[in-house]
Design an enzyme around this catalytic site. Structure first.
Site, PDB file in Angstrom:
ATOM      1  N   HIS A 218      34.988  29.383  36.735  1.00 51.66           N
ATOM      2  CA  HIS A 218      34.543  30.621  37.371  1.00 51.66           C
ATOM      3  C   HIS A 218      33.122  30.428  37.911  1.00 51.66           C
ATOM      4  CE1 HIS A 218      33.398  34.804  37.878  1.00 51.66           C
ATOM      5  NE2 HIS A 218      34.686  35.106  37.805  1.00 51.66           N
ATOM      6  N   ARG A 260      36.938  32.821  41.489  1.00 51.24           N
ATOM      7  CA  ARG A 260      37.874  31.802  40.989  1.00 51.24           C
ATOM      8  C   ARG A 260      39.103  31.765  41.892  1.00 51.24           C
ATOM      9  NH1 ARG A 260      40.461  35.082  35.952  1.00 51.24           N
ATOM     10  NH2 ARG A 260      39.463  37.067  36.422  1.00 51.24           N
ATOM     11  N   LYS A 263      41.587  34.671  43.728  1.00 43.28           N
ATOM     12  CA  LYS A 263      41.086  36.027  43.513  1.00 43.28           C
ATOM     13  C   LYS A 263      40.395  36.510  44.792  1.00 43.28           C
ATOM     14  CE  LYS A 263      41.400  37.999  40.263  1.00 43.28           C
ATOM     15  NZ  LYS A 263      41.062  38.371  38.892  1.00 43.28           N
ATOM     16  N   ASP A 266      34.044  38.727  46.684  1.00 44.37           N
ATOM     17  CA  ASP A 266      33.213  39.785  46.077  1.00 44.37           C
ATOM     18  C   ASP A 266      31.756  39.425  46.385  1.00 44.37           C
ATOM     19  OD1 ASP A 266      31.542  41.111  44.245  1.00 44.37           O
ATOM     20  OD2 ASP A 266      32.976  41.004  42.597  1.00 44.37           O
ATOM     21  N   CYS A 268      28.992  39.787  44.878  1.00 44.10           N
ATOM     22  CA  CYS A 268      28.095  39.223  43.851  1.00 44.10           C
ATOM     23  C   CYS A 268      28.185  37.697  43.798  1.00 44.10           C
ATOM     24  CB  CYS A 268      28.326  39.834  42.480  1.00 44.10           C
ATOM     25  SG  CYS A 268      29.918  39.455  41.741  1.00 44.10           S
ATOM     26  N   TYR A 269      29.339  37.143  44.249  1.00 42.54           N
ATOM     27  CA  TYR A 269      29.456  35.678  44.230  1.00 42.54           C
ATOM     28  C   TYR A 269      28.636  35.017  45.334  1.00 42.54           C
ATOM     29  CZ  TYR A 269      33.108  36.831  40.946  1.00 42.54           C
ATOM     30  OH  TYR A 269      33.775  37.344  39.860  1.00 42.54           O
ATOM     31  N   ASP A 382      30.476  45.229  46.014  1.00 48.56           N
ATOM     32  CA  ASP A 382      31.434  44.129  45.902  1.00 48.56           C
ATOM     33  C   ASP A 382      32.142  43.917  47.255  1.00 48.56           C
ATOM     34  OD1 ASP A 382      34.053  43.105  45.628  1.00 48.56           O
ATOM     35  OD2 ASP A 382      34.417  43.984  43.668  1.00 48.56           O
ATOM     36  N   ASP A 389      26.237  49.430  43.596  1.00 47.31           N
ATOM     37  CA  ASP A 389      25.658  49.460  42.250  1.00 47.31           C
ATOM     38  C   ASP A 389      24.498  48.479  42.194  1.00 47.31           C
ATOM     39  OD1 ASP A 389      26.608  46.789  41.210  1.00 47.31           O
ATOM     40  OD2 ASP A 389      28.565  47.695  41.560  1.00 47.31           O
ATOM     41  N   HIS A 392      25.446  44.581  42.038  1.00 46.38           N
ATOM     42  CA  HIS A 392      25.837  43.964  43.318  1.00 46.38           C
ATOM     43  C   HIS A 392      24.675  43.953  44.302  1.00 46.38           C
ATOM     44  CE1 HIS A 392      29.906  44.360  41.639  1.00 46.38           C
ATOM     45  NE2 HIS A 392      30.112  43.244  42.354  1.00 46.38           N
TER      46      HIS A 392
HETATM   47  C1  LIG Z   1      23.271  35.049  33.411  1.00 45.22           C
HETATM   48  C2  LIG Z   1      24.609  35.606  33.156  1.00 45.22           C
HETATM   49  C3  LIG Z   1      24.791  36.507  31.995  1.00 45.22           C
HETATM   50  C4  LIG Z   1      25.604  35.264  33.977  1.00 45.22           C
HETATM   51  C5  LIG Z   1      26.972  35.827  33.987  1.00 45.22           C
HETATM   52  C6  LIG Z   1      27.789  35.017  34.930  1.00 45.22           C
HETATM   53  C7  LIG Z   1      29.050  35.703  35.354  1.00 45.22           C
HETATM   54  C8  LIG Z   1      29.007  36.653  36.518  1.00 45.22           C
HETATM   55  C9  LIG Z   1      30.189  35.412  34.769  1.00 45.22           C
HETATM   56  C10 LIG Z   1      31.459  35.978  35.261  1.00 45.22           C
HETATM   57  C11 LIG Z   1      32.313  36.496  34.165  1.00 45.22           C
HETATM   58  C12 LIG Z   1      33.749  36.709  34.619  1.00 45.22           C
HETATM   59  C13 LIG Z   1      34.803  35.813  34.079  1.00 45.22           C
HETATM   60  C14 LIG Z   1      34.053  37.645  35.461  1.00 45.22           C
HETATM   61  C15 LIG Z   1      35.444  37.856  35.958  1.00 45.22           C
HETATM   62  O1  LIG Z   1      35.570  39.148  36.187  1.00 45.22           O
HETATM   63  P1  LIG Z   1      36.774  39.705  37.064  1.00 45.22           P
HETATM   64  O2  LIG Z   1      38.082  39.199  36.563  1.00 45.22           O
HETATM   65  O3  LIG Z   1      36.583  41.198  37.109  1.00 45.22           O
HETATM   66  O4  LIG Z   1      36.402  39.159  38.492  1.00 45.22           O
HETATM   67  P2  LIG Z   1      37.124  38.079  39.457  1.00 45.22           P
HETATM   68  O5  LIG Z   1      38.448  38.649  39.826  1.00 45.22           O
HETATM   69  O6  LIG Z   1      36.195  38.044  40.632  1.00 45.22           O
HETATM   70  O7  LIG Z   1      37.191  36.783  38.729  1.00 45.22           O
HETATM   71 ZN   LIG Z   2      31.137  41.453  41.756  1.00 43.74          ZN
END
Ligand SMILES: CC(C)=CCC/C(C)=C/CC/C(C)=C/COP(=O)(O)OP(=O)(O)O
Ligand SMILES: [Zn+2]
Length: 451
Positions: A218, A260, A263, A266, A268-269, A382, A389, A392
């Site tokens: 991820h 990942r 998916k 978004d 934030c990535y 997002d 928010d 984001h």
């Molecule tokens: C410094 C610090 C604490 C960093 C955190 C890093 C970080 C953002 C990790 C992601 C965690 C994660 C598996 C989200 C998936 O969410 P989802 O399933 O809602 O999102 P997706 O569909 O985009 O994978």
């Molecule tokens: Zn996000």
């Protein structure tokens, strides 16, 4: 073939809906004259600052909602404001420092609110907030000795770290522990020991890094794992070529990044994945390799291609990346022998004024952030259809800053207009990609530390 094979799952339907919305935005955009295009791509600074400042005011003494995230809200807001080179008024700054002091545990570390148990994630957020504010009052409010002892207690025999007392061990915990310790100059052999083995055990067959061994790669964890390996001077132990393969395929046709495989993209990535490119770019430049040519004899957005001088040694690699983040203070009580000695770094030594071609499509990502993630009334999100928010807003803006310098070898020099999508006034402050604090805030701390 059975009927089920033809029916779309809810996720697939969502995906198609979002893609349609995004492509409608792009279609509208391309059908209007360039002058109006430039307006659509304008970063609405005033509205963003107003949205953020209002958010910070709510954290004050009268904010009585019990949640475990408040230092994060401080960081997301303060970092976003700093990225836009704006400030909070002195009273609000004072209230924020007092609030974070009340989140500091008497035995070290910061909880999610006053009286809550210390946690590595909120400790990272509180420390980055105080470094962003940068005043004597802000920095001296951090009890470094107690903080070291909290981080030390979170260290597990496996080499990894727990998020909190008896909490989960994962890559986030490793990154937040090592990042805070490096930034505050309390990183030592004991903290570093075996953490590299833990991160290595999380690199997956896809090439990215997962939260814990056996899970899925991820972007959030890949950023955390890569940054940790750089901070502890063990990055070459990762399979970097498969990590690069994995991350380059995470950028979608929409311009944004997914976290990942399979998916949705978004905003934030833009930072979690975009920040990986910022780290890789610096690795490439400090390995003594020539930068990637700009391709087919064409100029990149910054103008004609120039050659990168390759002056860096293996040591230089880390020196350049950590830029003094883990320097050693006289009389430091911790054993610092395993750390990278960055005492002799000249702030300007890494300046090469050269251009590199980014490994991702930086203009497409800027387009996604500005057209699809930006709420014109303030704040970022997002994707279209979602609400703005603070999280984001912070990571879309951090990603935007990375994009604007993705053609530059040296993040400290000004970006040229063609690298910045939309008006040049969109240009944000550069960040230090290992810690995600504004570079000037990092340097202010660094110069205070060496005095
Ligand atoms: C410094 C610090 C604490 C960093 C955190 C890093 C970080 C953002 C990790 C992601 C965690 C994660 C598996 C989200 C998936 O969410 P989802 O399933 O809602 O999102 P997706 O569909 O985009 O994978
Ligand atoms: Zn996000």
């Amino acid at each position: 073939m059975e009927m089920e094979s033809f029916s779309l799952t809810v996720t697939q339907r969502d995906q198609i809906l979002v893609e349609q919305q995004i492509f409608n935005i792009f279609k509208t955009f391309y059908n209007i004259p360039p002058s109006s295009q430039s307006f659509m791509l304008e970063l609405q600074r005033e509205n963003h600052v107003e949205y953020l400042t209002n958010g910070l005011k709510q954290l004050g003494p009268s904010f009585c909602v019990l949640d475990a995230n408040r230092p994060w809200i401080c960081y997301w807001i303060l970092h976003s404001i700093a990225l836009m080179d704006e400030f909070v008024d002195p009273e609000l700054e004072d209230n924020t420092i007092d609030f974070l002091s009340r989140c500091q545990d008497p035995n070290g570390g910061y909880g999610g609110g006053p009286g809550q148990m210390p946690h590595l994630a909120t400790t990272y957020a509180a420390v980055n907030s105080l470094v962003t504010l940068g005043s004597d009052k802000a920095l001296s409010s951090i009890n470094r000795e107690k903080l070291y002892s909290f981080i030390r207690q979170m260290k597990d025999a496996s080499g990894g770290f727990r998020m909190h007392d008896a909490g989960e061990i994962d890559v986030r915990a490793c990154y937040t522990a090592i990042s805070v310790a490096s930034l505050l100059n309390i990183l030592d052999d004991e903290l570093v020991q075996n953490v590299g083995n833990y991160i290595l055990s999380c690199q997956t067959y896809e090439g990215g890094i997962s939260g814990e061994p056996g899970s899925e790669a991820h972007g959030g964890y890949t950023f955390c794992g890569l940054a940790t390996m750089i901070l502890i001077n063990e990055v070459e132990r990762l399979d970097l070529s498969s990590l690069i393969d994995w991350v380059v395929f995470r950028q979608g046709v929409e311009g944004g990044f997914q976290g990942r495989t399979n998916k949705l993209v978004d905003g934030c990535y833009s930072f979690w994945q975009g920040g990986i490119f910022a780290l890789l770019k610096r690795l490439n430049s400090t390995r003594g390799e020539k930068s990637v040519p700009l391709g087919d004899g064409e100029d990149g957005p910054d103008g004609p291609e120039t050659t990168v001088s390759s002056d860096a040694t293996g040591e230089g690699l880390i020196e350049d990346l950590s830029q003094g983040g883990s320097h050693i203070e006289k009389g430091d009580q911790h054993d610092t022998s395993s750390r990278v000695n960055v005492d002799n770094i000249d702030r300007n030594s890494s300046k090469r004024h050269a251009k590199v071609e980014p490994l991702f499509n930086s203009l497409a990502l800027q387009q996604y952030i500005l057209l699809c993630s930006q709420d014109l009334n303030g704040g970022l999100r997002d994707k279209p259809g979602k609400s703005r928010d603070h999280y984001h807003t912070c990571y879309c803006l951090s990603g935007l800053s990375v994009c604007q310098r993705s053609w530059l070898e040296d993040d400290d020099s000004p970006s040229l207009p063609r690298a910045v999508l939309g008006p040049y006034s969109n240009l944000l402050e550069p960040i230090h990609p290992l810690y995600n604090v504004v570079l000037d805030c990092f340097w202010d701390l660094w110069f205070q530390n060496v005095q």
